[in-house]
Write an enzyme that holds these catalytic residues in place. Structure first.
Site, PDB file in Angstrom:
ATOM      1  N   ASP A 180     -10.640 -11.140   0.071  1.00 46.30           N
ATOM      2  CA  ASP A 180      -9.777 -12.321  -0.110  1.00 46.30           C
ATOM      3  C   ASP A 180     -10.238 -13.181  -1.292  1.00 46.30           C
ATOM      4  O   ASP A 180      -9.454 -13.540  -2.161  1.00 46.30           O
ATOM      5  CB  ASP A 180      -9.765 -13.195   1.155  1.00 46.30           C
ATOM      6  CG  ASP A 180      -8.869 -12.634   2.241  1.00 46.30           C
ATOM      7  OD1 ASP A 180      -7.963 -11.852   1.914  1.00 46.30           O
ATOM      8  OD2 ASP A 180      -9.085 -12.981   3.419  1.00 46.30           O
TER       9      ASP A 180
ATOM     10  N   GLY B  11      -0.019 -18.269  -4.479  1.00 46.68           N
ATOM     11  CA  GLY B  11      -0.803 -17.410  -3.591  1.00 46.68           C
ATOM     12  C   GLY B  11      -0.432 -15.938  -3.661  1.00 46.68           C
ATOM     13  O   GLY B  11      -1.119 -15.091  -3.080  1.00 46.68           O
TER      14      GLY B  11
ATOM     15  N   MET C  73       0.825  -1.216   0.000  1.00 46.09           N
ATOM     16  CA  MET C  73       0.000   0.000   0.000  1.00 46.09           C
ATOM     17  C   MET C  73       0.859   1.266   0.000  1.00 46.09           C
ATOM     18  O   MET C  73       0.644   2.187  -0.777  1.00 46.09           O
ATOM     19  CB  MET C  73      -0.913   0.021   1.249  1.00 46.09           C
ATOM     20  CG  MET C  73      -1.992  -1.017   1.253  1.00 46.09           C
ATOM     21  SD  MET C  73      -3.147  -0.774  -0.117  1.00 46.09           S
ATOM     22  CE  MET C  73      -4.089  -2.285   0.028  1.00 46.09           C
TER      23      MET C  73
ATOM     24  N   ASN D 135     -12.618  -8.531   5.914  1.00 46.14           N
ATOM     25  CA  ASN D 135     -11.169  -8.280   6.006  1.00 46.14           C
ATOM     26  C   ASN D 135     -10.832  -6.849   5.602  1.00 46.14           C
ATOM     27  O   ASN D 135      -9.684  -6.444   5.674  1.00 46.14           O
ATOM     28  CB  ASN D 135     -10.368  -9.272   5.152  1.00 46.14           C
ATOM     29  CG  ASN D 135     -10.451  -8.946   3.680  1.00 46.14           C
ATOM     30  OD1 ASN D 135     -11.434  -8.371   3.213  1.00 46.14           O
ATOM     31  ND2 ASN D 135      -9.425  -9.318   2.937  1.00 46.14           N
TER      32      ASN D 135
ATOM     33  N   GLU E 167     -17.190 -31.146  10.875  1.00 54.44           N
ATOM     34  CA  GLU E 167     -18.161 -30.093  11.228  1.00 54.44           C
ATOM     35  C   GLU E 167     -17.862 -28.801  10.474  1.00 54.44           C
ATOM     36  O   GLU E 167     -18.755 -28.138   9.958  1.00 54.44           O
ATOM     37  CB  GLU E 167     -18.137 -29.795  12.747  1.00 54.44           C
ATOM     38  CG  GLU E 167     -18.559 -30.957  13.632  1.00 54.44           C
ATOM     39  CD  GLU E 167     -17.506 -32.051  13.763  1.00 54.44           C
ATOM     40  OE1 GLU E 167     -16.304 -31.792  13.488  1.00 54.44           O
ATOM     41  OE2 GLU E 167     -17.883 -33.191  14.118  1.00 54.44           O
TER      42      GLU E 167
ATOM     43  N   LYS F  71     -11.757 -10.834  12.180  1.00 50.90           N
ATOM     44  CA  LYS F  71     -12.548 -10.817  10.947  1.00 50.90           C
ATOM     45  C   LYS F  71     -14.055 -10.989  11.171  1.00 50.90           C
ATOM     46  O   LYS F  71     -14.847 -10.450  10.411  1.00 50.90           O
ATOM     47  CB  LYS F  71     -12.053 -11.917   9.994  1.00 50.90           C
ATOM     48  CG  LYS F  71     -10.730 -11.578   9.322  1.00 50.90           C
ATOM     49  CD  LYS F  71     -10.373 -12.601   8.260  1.00 50.90           C
ATOM     50  CE  LYS F  71      -9.048 -12.256   7.608  1.00 50.90           C
ATOM     51  NZ  LYS F  71      -8.715 -13.099   6.475  1.00 50.90           N
TER      52      LYS F  71
ATOM     53  N   ALA G 146      -9.946 -18.691   4.650  1.00 50.99           N
ATOM     54  CA  ALA G 146      -9.576 -18.478   3.249  1.00 50.99           C
ATOM     55  C   ALA G 146     -10.488 -19.309   2.336  1.00 50.99           C
ATOM     56  O   ALA G 146     -10.969 -18.823   1.301  1.00 50.99           O
ATOM     57  CB  ALA G 146      -8.111 -18.855   3.021  1.00 50.99           C
TER      58      ALA G 146
HETATM   59  P1  NDP Z   1      -7.793 -21.326   9.089  1.00 53.09           P
HETATM   60  O1  NDP Z   1      -7.036 -21.642  10.329  1.00 53.09           O
HETATM   61  O2  NDP Z   1      -9.099 -20.634   9.194  1.00 53.09           O
HETATM   62  O3  NDP Z   1      -8.060 -22.707   8.284  1.00 53.09           O
HETATM   63  C1  NDP Z   1      -7.034 -23.625   8.065  1.00 53.09           C
HETATM   64  C2  NDP Z   1      -7.544 -24.780   7.205  1.00 53.09           C
HETATM   65  O4  NDP Z   1      -6.436 -25.657   6.954  1.00 53.09           O
HETATM   66  C3  NDP Z   1      -8.625 -25.638   7.853  1.00 53.09           C
HETATM   67  O5  NDP Z   1      -9.493 -26.122   6.873  1.00 53.09           O
HETATM   68  C4  NDP Z   1      -7.803 -26.775   8.454  1.00 53.09           C
HETATM   69  O6  NDP Z   1      -8.550 -27.971   8.623  1.00 53.09           O
HETATM   70  C5  NDP Z   1      -6.766 -26.975   7.393  1.00 53.09           C
HETATM   71  N1  NDP Z   1      -5.552 -27.618   7.870  1.00 53.09           N
HETATM   72  C6  NDP Z   1      -4.543 -27.043   8.576  1.00 53.09           C
HETATM   73  N2  NDP Z   1      -3.583 -27.949   8.842  1.00 53.09           N
HETATM   74  C7  NDP Z   1      -3.996 -29.136   8.293  1.00 53.09           C
HETATM   75  C8  NDP Z   1      -3.438 -30.427   8.229  1.00 53.09           C
HETATM   76  N3  NDP Z   1      -2.250 -30.705   8.762  1.00 53.09           N
HETATM   77  N4  NDP Z   1      -4.131 -31.395   7.589  1.00 53.09           N
HETATM   78  C9  NDP Z   1      -5.314 -31.131   7.021  1.00 53.09           C
HETATM   79  N5  NDP Z   1      -5.905 -29.898   7.052  1.00 53.09           N
HETATM   80  C10 NDP Z   1      -5.252 -28.929   7.685  1.00 53.09           C
HETATM   81  O7  NDP Z   1      -6.782 -20.518   8.178  1.00 53.09           O
HETATM   82  P2  NDP Z   1      -7.154 -19.533   6.975  1.00 53.09           P
HETATM   83  O8  NDP Z   1      -8.196 -20.181   6.154  1.00 53.09           O
HETATM   84  O9  NDP Z   1      -7.396 -18.163   7.495  1.00 53.09           O
HETATM   85  O10 NDP Z   1      -5.781 -19.471   6.186  1.00 53.09           O
HETATM   86  C11 NDP Z   1      -5.314 -20.601   5.453  1.00 53.09           C
HETATM   87  C12 NDP Z   1      -4.055 -20.208   4.698  1.00 53.09           C
HETATM   88  O11 NDP Z   1      -4.408 -19.269   3.685  1.00 53.09           O
HETATM   89  C13 NDP Z   1      -3.006 -19.515   5.582  1.00 53.09           C
HETATM   90  O12 NDP Z   1      -1.762 -20.132   5.354  1.00 53.09           O
HETATM   91  C14 NDP Z   1      -2.984 -18.084   5.065  1.00 53.09           C
HETATM   92  O13 NDP Z   1      -1.685 -17.535   5.113  1.00 53.09           O
HETATM   93  C15 NDP Z   1      -3.435 -18.262   3.624  1.00 53.09           C
HETATM   94  N6  NDP Z   1      -4.058 -17.061   3.084  1.00 53.09           N
HETATM   95  C16 NDP Z   1      -3.552 -16.550   1.927  1.00 53.09           C
HETATM   96  C17 NDP Z   1      -4.092 -15.418   1.372  1.00 53.09           C
HETATM   97  C18 NDP Z   1      -3.502 -14.865   0.116  1.00 53.09           C
HETATM   98  O14 NDP Z   1      -3.850 -13.728  -0.228  1.00 53.09           O
HETATM   99  N7  NDP Z   1      -2.687 -15.603  -0.608  1.00 53.09           N
HETATM  100  C19 NDP Z   1      -5.241 -14.717   2.003  1.00 53.09           C
HETATM  101  C20 NDP Z   1      -5.736 -15.376   3.171  1.00 53.09           C
HETATM  102  C21 NDP Z   1      -5.141 -16.506   3.705  1.00 53.09           C
HETATM  103  P3  NDP Z   1      -9.453 -28.200   9.940  1.00 53.09           P
HETATM  104  O15 NDP Z   1     -10.748 -27.482   9.692  1.00 53.09           O
HETATM  105  O16 NDP Z   1      -9.586 -29.665   9.987  1.00 53.09           O
HETATM  106  O17 NDP Z   1      -8.681 -27.632  11.094  1.00 53.09           O
END
Ligand code: NDP
Length: 282
Positions: free
Chosen positions: A107, A247, A26, A92, A158, A71, A134
């Site tokens: 996002d 990403g 920004m 966001n 869930e 958020k 995400a």
């Molecule tokens: P959340 O914590 O909300 O969700 C994480 C997700 O990953 C859940 O579905 C979780 O499953 C799954 N997960 C994590 N570890 C494992 C594993 N070992 N095995 C299986 N499933 C797994 O995170 P966010 O959704 O907020 O963010 C996710 C990623 O997206 C981050 O790394 C973030 O940096 C990236 N991101 C990138 C953006 C971009 O602009 N490029 C913008 C926003 C986010 P479960 O539900 O079972 O826990």
């Protein structure tokens, strides 16, 4: 555009931060566009969010980005929401319109904009691994962009079901849940595969539980992970002849969209991307 006097945007984070990639992008684009604006990165503990929002209003900030853990919680402090933010139940990006604070979610829009450089999601069959914030943002936007169906693959049933219900009932896109059990076998007729989990963040060798042998060269494989951008999934997918999307594009595009919302000026995406690559030392 808001008047030309100094305008301020904030990025409210839950954790201590020295800066962030969006701030870096920004500030670079304010300079490039000749705007005397500032983007501040502020740590706001969850229990102080209400006071921070009052401060944002009273100090006349133009808007801000909100990240974990704010958020969802920020919504009760806003006057209005965009359709996407309402559907996702997460914000966001906040913008001041007159004396109203309006919540957006950029996002998913950033992701779709990036995806459209390779393919339009209309009528496409999508597999998305993950059901967190995400994934929710991407699922809603891909659904609003008329994908044919979205298969949500998630470890926790869930959380996955909640997203599938949202997609089926509110976004009106056909969606089903597959609970992760060993390596996911990607169906042959899949057009787009998305890793929307946090697997790969900070670890270029981390493995998404997916059988890469089931990927075919007709598929587009995208990853939300931007650091490091060359994830193991993308390397494996490229080796199978798939078109891949990292990403970084999503992150750049959400910043481009936010910049336009706040300033009503189109930033140069190239300047954004260069700033991001410099910040990440790529
Ligand atoms: P959340 O914590 O909300 O969700 C994480 C997700 O990953 C859940 O579905 C979780 O499953 C799954 N997960 C994590 N570890 C494992 C594993 N070992 N095995 C299986 N499933 C797994 O995170 P966010 O959704 O907020 O963010 C996710 C990623 O997206 C981050 O790394 C973030 O940096 C990236 N991101 C990138 C953006 C971009 O602009 N490029 C913008 C926003 C986010 P479960 O539900 O079972 O826990």
């Amino acid at each position: 555009m808001p008047d030309s006097a100094l305008q301020t945007l904030v990025s409210c984070m839950g954790q201590p931060v020295a800066g962030n990639p969006t701030q870096f992008m920004m500030e670079r684009c304010f300079h490039a566009a000749g705007l005397d604006w500032r983007y501040l990165t502020l740590e706001v503990p969850a229990e102080n969010l209400a006071d921070a929002m009052k401060g944002m209003r009273s100090m006349g900030f133009q808007g801000g980005n909100f990240t974990i853990p704010h958020k969802v919680a920020v919504i009760e402090h806003l006057d209005d929401l965009s359709e996407a933010a309402r559907l996702m139940g997460a914000v966001n990006c906040v913008n001041r319109v007159g004396d109203q604070l309006v919540g957006e979610n950029t996002d998913g829009k950033g992701f779709v904009q990036s995806l459209k450089e390779l393919v339009d999601p209309v009528d496409k069959k999508v597999v998305m691994i993950g059901a967190g914030g995400a994934a929710r943002a991407i699922g809603v936007e891909v659904g609003l962009n008329q994908a044919a169906e979205i298969t949500v693959v998630n470890r926790t049933p869930e959380r996955g079901q909640e997203l599938v219900d949202l997609l089926n009932n509110d976004v009106k896109v056909t969606s089903r849940l597959v609970v992760l059990d060993g390596d996911y076998q990607v169906p042959e007729d899949t057009d787009i595969v998305i890793n929307a989990t946090s697997i790969g963040l900070g670890d270029a060798d981390a493995r998404v539980p997916l059988d890469v042998e089931t990927l075919t060269s007709q598929m587009i494989v995208a990853d939300v992970i931007f650091n490091p951008p060359q994830t193991r999934l993308l390397r494996d997918a490229a080796a199978k002849g798939c078109q891949v999307l990292d990403g970084l594009g999503m992150l750049v595009n959400q910043a481009v969209i936010g910049f336009k919302i706040w300033t009503q000026v189109d930033p140069d995406p190239k300047v954004m991307r260069e700033a991001l690559e410099e910040y990440l030392e790529l």
